[in-house]
Structures are given as structure tokens and as C-alpha cells.
Design a protein around this motif. Structure first.
Motif, PDB file in Angstrom:
ATOM      1  N   MET A 287      26.554 -23.064  53.483  1.00 36.48           N
ATOM      2  CA  MET A 287      26.863 -24.462  53.313  1.00 36.48           C
ATOM      3  C   MET A 287      28.047 -24.582  52.350  1.00 36.48           C
ATOM      4  O   MET A 287      28.067 -23.914  51.321  1.00 36.48           O
ATOM      5  CB  MET A 287      25.625 -25.152  52.766  1.00 36.48           C
ATOM      6  N   PRO A 288      28.995 -25.412  52.684  1.00 39.41           N
ATOM      7  CA  PRO A 288      30.166 -25.559  51.829  1.00 39.41           C
ATOM      8  C   PRO A 288      29.803 -26.104  50.456  1.00 39.41           C
ATOM      9  O   PRO A 288      28.926 -26.940  50.323  1.00 39.41           O
ATOM     10  CB  PRO A 288      31.047 -26.537  52.583  1.00 39.41           C
ATOM     11  N   GLY A 289      30.497 -25.620  49.437  1.00 34.11           N
ATOM     12  CA  GLY A 289      30.227 -26.031  48.075  1.00 34.11           C
ATOM     13  C   GLY A 289      30.980 -27.273  47.635  1.00 34.11           C
ATOM     14  O   GLY A 289      30.540 -27.996  46.759  1.00 34.11           O
ATOM     15  N   ARG A 290      32.099 -27.534  48.244  1.00 36.61           N
ATOM     16  CA  ARG A 290      32.905 -28.687  47.845  1.00 36.61           C
ATOM     17  C   ARG A 290      32.432 -29.943  48.565  1.00 36.61           C
ATOM     18  O   ARG A 290      32.013 -29.916  49.716  1.00 36.61           O
ATOM     19  CB  ARG A 290      34.360 -28.445  48.181  1.00 36.61           C
ATOM     20  N   ARG A 291      32.542 -31.057  47.874  1.00 42.61           N
ATOM     21  CA  ARG A 291      32.077 -32.337  48.412  1.00 42.61           C
ATOM     22  C   ARG A 291      32.815 -32.701  49.706  1.00 42.61           C
ATOM     23  O   ARG A 291      32.196 -33.108  50.682  1.00 42.61           O
ATOM     24  CB  ARG A 291      32.267 -33.426  47.369  1.00 42.61           C
ATOM     25  N   GLN A 292      34.123 -32.530  49.734  1.00 44.04           N
ATOM     26  CA  GLN A 292      34.909 -32.892  50.912  1.00 44.04           C
ATOM     27  C   GLN A 292      34.526 -32.017  52.111  1.00 44.04           C
ATOM     28  O   GLN A 292      34.383 -32.519  53.223  1.00 44.04           O
ATOM     29  CB  GLN A 292      36.395 -32.750  50.595  1.00 44.04           C
ATOM     30  N   GLU A 293      34.343 -30.736  51.905  1.00 47.12           N
ATOM     31  CA  GLU A 293      33.928 -29.832  52.988  1.00 47.12           C
ATOM     32  C   GLU A 293      32.531 -30.183  53.473  1.00 47.12           C
ATOM     33  O   GLU A 293      32.237 -30.142  54.673  1.00 47.12           O
ATOM     34  CB  GLU A 293      33.959 -28.385  52.510  1.00 47.12           C
ATOM     35  N   PHE A 294      31.654 -30.527  52.528  1.00 49.63           N
ATOM     36  CA  PHE A 294      30.288 -30.901  52.880  1.00 49.63           C
ATOM     37  C   PHE A 294      30.279 -32.169  53.727  1.00 49.63           C
ATOM     38  O   PHE A 294      29.582 -32.252  54.736  1.00 49.63           O
ATOM     39  CB  PHE A 294      29.467 -31.086  51.596  1.00 49.63           C
ATOM     40  N   ARG A 295      31.065 -33.162  53.349  1.00 48.43           N
ATOM     41  CA  ARG A 295      31.151 -34.405  54.131  1.00 48.43           C
ATOM     42  C   ARG A 295      31.708 -34.144  55.527  1.00 48.43           C
ATOM     43  O   ARG A 295      31.239 -34.716  56.505  1.00 48.43           O
ATOM     44  CB  ARG A 295      32.023 -35.427  53.417  1.00 48.43           C
ATOM     45  N   ARG A 296      32.704 -33.275  55.613  1.00 49.07           N
ATOM     46  CA  ARG A 296      33.293 -32.941  56.911  1.00 49.07           C
ATOM     47  C   ARG A 296      32.245 -32.275  57.809  1.00 49.07           C
ATOM     48  O   ARG A 296      32.143 -32.567  58.983  1.00 49.07           O
ATOM     49  CB  ARG A 296      34.514 -32.042  56.710  1.00 49.07           C
ATOM     50  N   GLU A 297      31.444 -31.390  57.228  1.00 49.26           N
ATOM     51  CA  GLU A 297      30.393 -30.717  57.982  1.00 49.26           C
ATOM     52  C   GLU A 297      29.327 -31.713  58.449  1.00 49.26           C
ATOM     53  O   GLU A 297      28.872 -31.658  59.593  1.00 49.26           O
ATOM     54  CB  GLU A 297      29.752 -29.623  57.119  1.00 49.26           C
ATOM     55  N   LEU A 298      28.922 -32.621  57.579  1.00 47.14           N
ATOM     56  CA  LEU A 298      27.942 -33.645  57.963  1.00 47.14           C
ATOM     57  C   LEU A 298      28.485 -34.564  59.052  1.00 47.14           C
ATOM     58  O   LEU A 298      27.775 -34.891  60.005  1.00 47.14           O
ATOM     59  CB  LEU A 298      27.535 -34.480  56.749  1.00 47.14           C
ATOM     60  N   THR A 299      29.730 -34.973  58.927  1.00 45.49           N
ATOM     61  CA  THR A 299      30.344 -35.836  59.936  1.00 45.49           C
ATOM     62  C   THR A 299      30.379 -35.137  61.289  1.00 45.49           C
ATOM     63  O   THR A 299      30.064 -35.732  62.321  1.00 45.49           O
ATOM     64  CB  THR A 299      31.765 -36.242  59.505  1.00 45.49           C
ATOM     65  N   SER A 300      30.741 -33.873  61.285  1.00 43.99           N
ATOM     66  CA  SER A 300      30.768 -33.094  62.525  1.00 43.99           C
ATOM     67  C   SER A 300      29.381 -33.026  63.153  1.00 43.99           C
ATOM     68  O   SER A 300      29.218 -33.203  64.359  1.00 43.99           O
ATOM     69  CB  SER A 300      31.299 -31.694  62.233  1.00 43.99           C
ATOM     70  N   PHE A 301      28.360 -32.773  62.339  1.00 38.81           N
ATOM     71  CA  PHE A 301      27.000 -32.710  62.844  1.00 38.81           C
ATOM     72  C   PHE A 301      26.572 -34.048  63.420  1.00 38.81           C
ATOM     73  O   PHE A 301      26.011 -34.102  64.520  1.00 38.81           O
ATOM     74  CB  PHE A 301      26.010 -32.291  61.744  1.00 38.81           C
ATOM     75  N   PHE A 302      26.807 -35.144  62.720  1.00 37.73           N
ATOM     76  CA  PHE A 302      26.398 -36.462  63.217  1.00 37.73           C
ATOM     77  C   PHE A 302      27.136 -36.834  64.503  1.00 37.73           C
ATOM     78  O   PHE A 302      26.545 -37.444  65.410  1.00 37.73           O
ATOM     79  CB  PHE A 302      26.606 -37.540  62.156  1.00 37.73           C
ATOM     80  N   ASP A 303      28.407 -36.482  64.611  1.00 39.40           N
ATOM     81  CA  ASP A 303      29.152 -36.724  65.849  1.00 39.40           C
ATOM     82  C   ASP A 303      28.501 -35.987  67.015  1.00 39.40           C
ATOM     83  O   ASP A 303      28.298 -36.552  68.091  1.00 39.40           O
ATOM     84  CB  ASP A 303      30.608 -36.280  65.717  1.00 39.40           C
ATOM     85  N   TRP A 304      28.184 -34.713  66.815  1.00 38.85           N
ATOM     86  CA  TRP A 304      27.535 -33.918  67.864  1.00 38.85           C
ATOM     87  C   TRP A 304      26.166 -34.487  68.198  1.00 38.85           C
ATOM     88  O   TRP A 304      25.811 -34.640  69.363  1.00 38.85           O
ATOM     89  CB  TRP A 304      27.402 -32.465  67.400  1.00 38.85           C
TER      90      TRP A 304
END
Length: 98
Positions: A1-18
Motif C-alpha cells: 500500500m502506498p505510503g504517501r497521501r496522494q498515492e493512496f488517494r490515487r489508488e482508492l480512486t482507481s479502485f472505486f472507478d473499477w
């Protein structure tokens, strides 16, 4: 899991889109949340390919029931892509084999 807030948000956004666009939900009768929200004709109601040659067209175990495209027993190719190039977010499609 990404440690940075911006990377974490990008990962969550990608998951929710899928999750909303590509993943069918049992509680929505096999539709995706986007199909329900936007009142689109669901993919699981479109004509489908049936690779089993002896599959009866009116089989009661296939829910939701959808019509078979062409004749049962046709060759199909399984295509797997990944949303945002993430291996844990598959997009699976069947195409008629050439």
C-alpha cells in the motif's frame, strides 16, 4: 500500500472507478452501480456467447436469463485487461474467436 497521501488517494480512486464501472454486484442483479445509477441497459442482459454446445437456451440456472448470440458451442477468446494497469483490478471479456 502506498505510503504517501496522494498515492493512496490515487489508488482508492482507481479502485472505486473499477468497482462502480466493471464489477457486477449480486445485490444489483448482476448490474454495476454505474449501470443502475445512470439507468443504462445492463451488460448482463445483452446477447451472450455460449461456448457449451449442449447448453439449453432456456436453462433456469442462468440468472439473470439472457439470450444466446448465434449458436451454442462457438469458440470464444477470454480477454483479460487490468484497470489502470493494476493486476488486482481485472476486466474480463469474452470475444468470438476468429
Amino acid at each position: 500500500m502506498p505510503g504517501r497521501r496522494q498515492e493512496f488517494r490515487r489508488e482508492l480512486t482507481s479502485f472505486f472507478d473499477w468497482y462502480n464501472e466493471h464489477r457486477p454486484h449480486t445485490t444489483l442483479q448482476g448490474c454495476t452501480p454505474n449501470e443502475v445509477y445512470h439507468r443504462c441497459f445492463p451488460e448482463n442482459r445483452r446477447l451472450r456467447f455460449e461456448p457449451r454446445s449442449n447448453w439449453p437456451r432456456g436453462a433456469p440456472c442462468a440468472k439473470p436469463s439472457s439470450l444466446v448470440k448465434g449458436r451454442p458451442g462457438g469458440k470464444v477468446d477470454l480477454q483479460v485487461a487490468f484497470h489502470a494497469e493494476r493486476k488486482h483490478l481485472p476486466i474480463v471479456k469474452l470475444r468470438r474467436a476468429a
